[in-house]
Design a protein around this motif. Structure first.
Motif, PDB file in Angstrom:
ATOM      1  N   ASN A  54      79.448 -61.172  29.383  1.00  0.00           N
ATOM      2  CA  ASN A  54      78.249 -61.998  29.411  1.00  0.00           C
ATOM      3  C   ASN A  54      77.399 -61.792  30.665  1.00  0.00           C
ATOM      4  O   ASN A  54      76.671 -62.682  31.083  1.00  0.00           O
ATOM      5  CB  ASN A  54      78.569 -63.491  29.214  1.00  0.00           C
ATOM      6  N   SER A  69      72.727 -61.219  36.440  1.00  0.00           N
ATOM      7  CA  SER A  69      72.016 -61.901  35.356  1.00  0.00           C
ATOM      8  C   SER A  69      72.908 -61.999  34.140  1.00  0.00           C
ATOM      9  O   SER A  69      73.652 -61.059  33.832  1.00  0.00           O
ATOM     10  CB  SER A  69      70.741 -61.142  34.984  1.00  0.00           C
ATOM     11  N   TYR A  70      72.800 -63.116  33.437  1.00  0.00           N
ATOM     12  CA  TYR A  70      73.586 -63.336  32.231  1.00  0.00           C
ATOM     13  C   TYR A  70      72.960 -62.650  31.028  1.00  0.00           C
ATOM     14  O   TYR A  70      71.741 -62.540  30.930  1.00  0.00           O
ATOM     15  CB  TYR A  70      73.683 -64.830  31.911  1.00  0.00           C
ATOM     16  N   ASN A  72      73.710 -64.053  27.949  1.00  0.00           N
ATOM     17  CA  ASN A  72      73.386 -65.332  27.315  1.00  0.00           C
ATOM     18  C   ASN A  72      73.357 -66.377  28.421  1.00  0.00           C
ATOM     19  O   ASN A  72      74.377 -66.637  29.063  1.00  0.00           O
ATOM     20  CB  ASN A  72      74.445 -65.703  26.277  1.00  0.00           C
ATOM     21  N   ASN A  73      72.186 -66.974  28.639  1.00  0.00           N
ATOM     22  CA  ASN A  73      71.998 -67.909  29.745  1.00  0.00           C
ATOM     23  C   ASN A  73      72.875 -69.143  29.625  1.00  0.00           C
ATOM     24  O   ASN A  73      73.309 -69.513  28.529  1.00  0.00           O
ATOM     25  CB  ASN A  73      70.539 -68.340  29.832  1.00  0.00           C
ATOM     26  N   THR A 104      70.025 -70.877  35.621  1.00  0.00           N
ATOM     27  CA  THR A 104      70.576 -70.740  34.270  1.00  0.00           C
ATOM     28  C   THR A 104      70.640 -69.269  33.859  1.00  0.00           C
ATOM     29  O   THR A 104      71.422 -68.903  32.999  1.00  0.00           O
ATOM     30  CB  THR A 104      69.737 -71.515  33.239  1.00  0.00           C
ATOM     31  N   THR A 105      69.857 -68.420  34.483  1.00  0.00           N
ATOM     32  CA  THR A 105      69.771 -67.008  34.139  1.00  0.00           C
ATOM     33  C   THR A 105      70.702 -66.120  34.960  1.00  0.00           C
ATOM     34  O   THR A 105      70.865 -64.941  34.644  1.00  0.00           O
ATOM     35  CB  THR A 105      68.337 -66.499  34.331  1.00  0.00           C
ATOM     36  N   GLY A 106      71.307 -66.666  36.032  1.00  0.00           N
ATOM     37  CA  GLY A 106      72.197 -65.894  36.879  1.00  0.00           C
ATOM     38  C   GLY A 106      72.279 -66.478  38.269  1.00  0.00           C
ATOM     39  O   GLY A 106      71.835 -67.604  38.512  1.00  0.00           O
ATOM     40  N   VAL A 132      77.162 -72.596  27.719  1.00  0.00           N
ATOM     41  CA  VAL A 132      76.168 -71.583  27.396  1.00  0.00           C
ATOM     42  C   VAL A 132      75.057 -72.232  26.588  1.00  0.00           C
ATOM     43  O   VAL A 132      75.316 -73.104  25.751  1.00  0.00           O
ATOM     44  CB  VAL A 132      76.827 -70.423  26.610  1.00  0.00           C
TER      45      VAL A 132
END
Length: 133
Positions: A54, A69-70, A72-73, A104-106, A132
């Motif tokens: 992820n 960075s993810y 899936n956020n 939330t994005t990383g 998630v």
């Protein structure tokens, strides 16, 4: 072709590969109790994921600094990250800390030695627990 939903509360398997004994797992444990993302990276030299789940990308921000960075956020920025690191220079101490707000994005983190000097770590790991999006 349309696909429907498969809903169940318990996952059961025969575990034939290991013990040949039936095993059960509450699916809420899988959803709520499992890491939502994890990685092992090498910060030394060209930064790269050795393995991950992820995470879509990482960016080298200078000595000891990495942004990830993810894929899936996360649902919100109130998640937990556990991490460990090994100093690339052979020192016995390395710490990983956030260098900016968790998003939330990383997130961005820094590897440091005992004197708070940024260092590249040859092994850095992290796991993320939370929801998630």
């Amino acid at each position: 072709m349309a696909f429907g939903n498969l809903k169940f509360d318990t996952l059961t398997t025969s575990d034939a590969k290991n013990t040949n004994t039936e095993k059960s797992l509450d699916t809420s444990y899988v959803f709520n109790g499992s890491a939502k993302a994890w990685f092992q990276i090498n910060q030394d030299g060209t930064q790269a994921f050795r393995d991950s789940f992820n995470f879509s990308s990482l960016t080298d921000g200078g000595t000891g600094i990495t942004s990830v960075s993810y894929t899936n956020n996360m649902n919100n920025a109130n998640y937990a990250v556990g991490s460990m690191a090994k100093d690339a220079s052979g020192g016995s101490f390395a710490i990983i800390r956030f260098s900016d707000d968790v998003l939330t994005t990383g997130f961005k983190f820094v590897g440091e030695d005992a004197s708070d000097t940024n260092i590249d770590c040859d092994t850095t790991t992290a796991n993320v627990n939370g929801d998630v999006a």
